[in-house]
Scaffold this active site. Sequence first.
Site, PDB file in Angstrom:
ATOM      1  N   GLU A 129       0.642  -1.365   0.144  1.00 51.13           N
ATOM      2  CA  GLU A 129      -0.057  -0.032  -0.109  1.00 51.13           C
ATOM      3  C   GLU A 129       0.876   1.232  -0.013  1.00 51.13           C
ATOM      4  OE1 GLU A 129      -2.924  -0.189   3.201  1.00 51.13           O
ATOM      5  OE2 GLU A 129      -4.178  -1.528   1.911  1.00 51.13           O
TER       6      GLU A 129
ATOM      7  N   GLU B 161      -6.347  -8.083  -0.110  1.00 52.76           N
ATOM      8  CA  GLU B 161      -7.024  -7.720   1.142  1.00 52.76           C
ATOM      9  C   GLU B 161      -8.524  -7.543   0.724  1.00 52.76           C
ATOM     10  OE1 GLU B 161      -5.178  -4.632   3.720  1.00 52.76           O
ATOM     11  OE2 GLU B 161      -3.101  -5.440   3.385  1.00 52.76           O
TER      12      GLU B 161
END
Length: 526
Positions: free
Chosen positions: A339, A443
Site C-alpha cells: 500500500e 486484502e
Amino acid sequence: MAMRLPRAGLLVFVVLLSAFRLADSSTDNNSSKVRAVNLGGWLVVEGWIKPSLFDGIPNRDMLDGTQVQLKSVGLQKYVCAGNGGGGNVTVDRDAASSWETFKLWRISMNEFQFRCFNGQFLTASDGDVISATADSPGDSQTFYIERNNTLLHIKLLNGSYLRVTDNNQLTSNYPSQPGWDDATATFEMTIVANNLHGDYQLANGYGPVKAKSVLEEHRRNFVSGSDFSFISQNGINAVRIPVGWWIAYDPDPPAPFIGGSLNALDRAFHWAQIYGLKCIIDLHAAPGSQNGMEHSASRDGSVDWPSEANIQKTLDVINFLAQRYADNPCLLGIELLNEPSAAAVPIDTLVSCYKTGYQIVRSYSDTAYVIFCQRIGNADPMELYQADLGATNTVVDLHYYNLFDPYFEKLNATENIQFIYKNRLPQVQSLNRANGPLVFIGEWVNEWNVTDASQVQYQLFGNAQLEVYGEASFGWSYWTVKCNSVHWDYEWNIRNRYLIGGSLLISPNYMLLVGGCLMYLLSALT
C-alpha cells in the site's frame, strides 16, 4: 418499501444462482488459485487489531504521532507556528487549525518533542524565545511535560519553564516551578488525533525492556500452529505474512524496534510445511513509511519512504528475504511493498523500485511470484500493467474494501452486494484480460458500514466477495486471521458461520447458505 422488496428478493435469487453455478463449475483450475488469509497484526503491530497490547503504556494518550494543540490559560490563545514553521512561535490565535497543531515525538513518558505542520520542531532558541526552526531534534527541541489532566507545564531540560508574555510571545524564562494557578505558565492541551498505534508507538511507548517482553508474548501466542491447522481445514491454501523492514536486522534492529520477528517468520514457514500451506512474504512496513499509517510503522504520519536511502534500504530487505527463503518449498511469493500512497509516492519512483526488486528476487528464484501492490488513494491499477515490471510470475495486488470512503457510508446491504457485482467484477475481469501480471485481491473483509445487519446478510455479502474475487487470476487473501473487531476476524467468521460461501462451499456450509438465502427471500417478500 414495496418497491425495494422485490429488488432484494431478486438479488438473493441472483446470488443463489451464482452460488449453484460456482458449486457446479468447481474445477482444478479454481482449486489451484490462492485462497489465503493475512496474518495481520502479528509481526507488524496494528493497535486496532489487538488494543490490549497498549494497555500498559504510561501516558498512552501521548504516543508518537499524537496531534495536540496548546492553549495558554492566561491569554486564552493558541500556540502557533506561523506558516507551519520556520520562524518564532506566537500565542495569538483564537481558533486552532494546522499551524496550531503539533505532532508529538516521544522521548520518554514525560519528555517530548513537538513537530510542526511543515516538519520543523519547537526549539529553545537564543534569547529565551521559542521558535520553530530546527529540521531535526536534539536537546534544544526536547521538553519535559508536567501534567495535571489536560493542563500542562512545559520545561526545558535546563529546568526553566515556558511562559507567555503580554505581547503574545512564547519564551522559556520562567525561573522556577509554577503552580497550577499560574496562568502565564500553564497550558491546556487538546488531543486532536491519537490514531497511530503501530510498532513505533508500542516500542517507544514501553521502552526497550518492557516492549521486548510484550512483543515476545504476542508473537508467541497471537498466531500459532493451531491457527495454521484451523485455516488449512477450512479451504485456505496460503498465508500472506506482513513483516516490517527491521526483520532484516534481527536480532538487534535499529531503535526503537524490537527483534524476534525473524524467528516468528521461520516458525510460520515450519507450520506451513506441516499443514500444506504456501507463504507470501509481504513487506508491510518500509523504512520511512510508504503511507504514513500505523501499519507501516510510521512515527508521526509522515511519508518519508521516497528517498534514495530509504528505497535502497527497502531493496536490501527484499534481498535479505529472497536469499533466506528462496529455496524454501513453502515460499509462494514476495510482495515488494504494501500500500504505497498515491499522494506521496510518485509512480515513476515506485516503478523503478519494483523493477529492481523483481530482479533481486529473480537472482535467487526463477519461480517465486513477485507481487506489486497498487498505490492506495487515487490510482489506477492499470498503471502497473503498463509498466513492464517483469517477465515471469508477476502479480498485481489490489485491496478491496467497502469501507474507508464516504461513498460506502450510506449503502444498505443490498447496495453493497450489488457494488461487488457491478463494480468489482468488471474490473477484475478487465485486468484478467490485460497483458501482464496476474490479479490478486490481497486484502478484503466481510465487513461494511451497514448497521444491525443480519447473519444472512453477512453471508450474502461474503459469498458475493468470494465469488467475484475468486475470479481473480491469482486469487485472494482475507484480512485478517484474528481481530478484536470480530467481523474482520477470519476464524470468528468461519466458526460462527458468517462466511460460508464461495470457494469454501463444502457440503454442510453450502446447504446452510442456500437455506439462509431462502429464509431471507421469504422474509423480504412477507
